[in-house]
Design an enzyme around this catalytic site. Sequence first.
Site, mmCIF file in Angstrom:
data_model
loop_
_atom_site.group_PDB
_atom_site.id
_atom_site.type_symbol
_atom_site.label_atom_id
_atom_site.label_comp_id
_atom_site.label_asym_id
_atom_site.label_seq_id
_atom_site.Cartn_x
_atom_site.Cartn_y
_atom_site.Cartn_z
ATOM 1 N N LYS A 78 86.298 25.696 94.877
ATOM 2 C CA LYS A 78 86.242 24.446 94.095
ATOM 3 C C LYS A 78 84.979 24.412 93.234
ATOM 4 O O LYS A 78 83.891 24.700 93.726
ATOM 5 C CB LYS A 78 86.303 23.221 95.015
ATOM 6 C CG LYS A 78 86.358 21.905 94.239
ATOM 7 C CD LYS A 78 86.877 20.763 95.076
ATOM 8 C CE LYS A 78 86.884 19.442 94.300
ATOM 9 N NZ LYS A 78 87.778 19.462 93.136
ATOM 10 N N HIS A 133 85.872 20.919 100.822
ATOM 11 C CA HIS A 133 86.909 21.667 100.100
ATOM 12 C C HIS A 133 86.667 23.169 100.223
ATOM 13 O O HIS A 133 85.572 23.614 100.557
ATOM 14 C CB HIS A 133 86.921 21.289 98.619
ATOM 15 C CG HIS A 133 87.571 19.962 98.348
ATOM 16 N ND1 HIS A 133 86.898 18.771 98.463
ATOM 17 C CD2 HIS A 133 88.843 19.641 97.980
ATOM 18 C CE1 HIS A 133 87.718 17.771 98.175
ATOM 19 N NE2 HIS A 133 88.911 18.268 97.882
#
Length: 242
Positions: free
Chosen positions: A135, A131
């Site tokens: 995040k 990600h």
Amino acid sequence: MAAIGIIGSEGRMGQALVAAVKGEGHDLAGGIDRGGDVAALAAKSDALVDFSAPAALQGNLDAAIAAGIPLLVGTTGLDAEHHAAIGEAAHTVAILQTGNTSLGVTLMAHLVSEAASRLGDDWDIEVVEMHHRMKVDAPSGTALLLGEAAAKGRGIDLAAHSERGRDGQSGARAAGAIGFASLRGGTVAGDHSVIFAGDEERITLTHNAENRMIFARGAVKAAAWLIGKPPARYTMEQVLGL
Ligand SMILES: NC(=O)C1=CN([C@@H]2O[C@H](COP(=O)(O)OP(=O)(O)OC[C@H]3O[C@@H](n4cnc5c(N)ncnc54)[C@H](OP(=O)(O)O)[C@@H]3O)[C@@H](O)[C@H]2O)C=CC1
Ligand SMILES: O=C(O)C1=N[C@H](C(=O)O)C[C@H](O)C1
């Protein structure tokens, strides 16, 4: 056409959700962020969509219950207490909580479960996710969802068989374990692979999110689907008819 209220509306997902509400032909009841009045938002909404933070969950559940409207929870990083609170609220209103609202991941979870049930215990299962650099939780909610699907297929309890955060002299892999690895960097919207590693062969199932609209459209569809449903905890499989 429904009036959808967004919790976390100025965030990365919130901005995609605002576009998806209109794109799916619904009305935006309003949006709030940290410090916003969720009860007031709930009072003018037919359904709430929450992509904010775990700390907001209880207040959002309370607001949905007070207004008698359904709630779609997309926020990840939830712990056992959060899940218990969702289960409790689902006695009073319709709720759907999932780590991933996309069609692709919902189908992938089925495939993972099927593969895990058909392949023997000698096939090691590893879940890998990547990600964007912003995040804040790991493993991702989707990685955990896919791990749960694998554990269900194998007929085992994920919590008792997880290997997370390997570092240093971590020892050999435990037989039957489901491993997790998290990568962070750049602007990746969400990549997930489940690797089934046998002796001299591997199967890899992969989903790549190219942008956040796939999550936003799924979330808005699910929120609209929940309207008028009796109190219960629902799943994306039910929404998508998979
Ligand atoms: N289920 C799914 O399919 C998906 C889930 N997610 C999850 O959604 C969540 C949000 O992701 P993302 O949009 O990238 O994160 P962002 O940090 O970009 O956005 C979160 C938003 O929520 C707001 N917020 C924080 N605390 C509260 C609160 N107590 N009440 C109301 N609003 C609050 C933040 O405001 P402020 O900036 O002021 O803190 C911010 O605007 C994450 O948990 C992520 O993992 C993401 C994509 C898909
Ligand atoms: O934080 C994100 O961005 C995402 N979060 C969800 C998760 O934790 O799995 C879903 C998606 O992968 C994007």
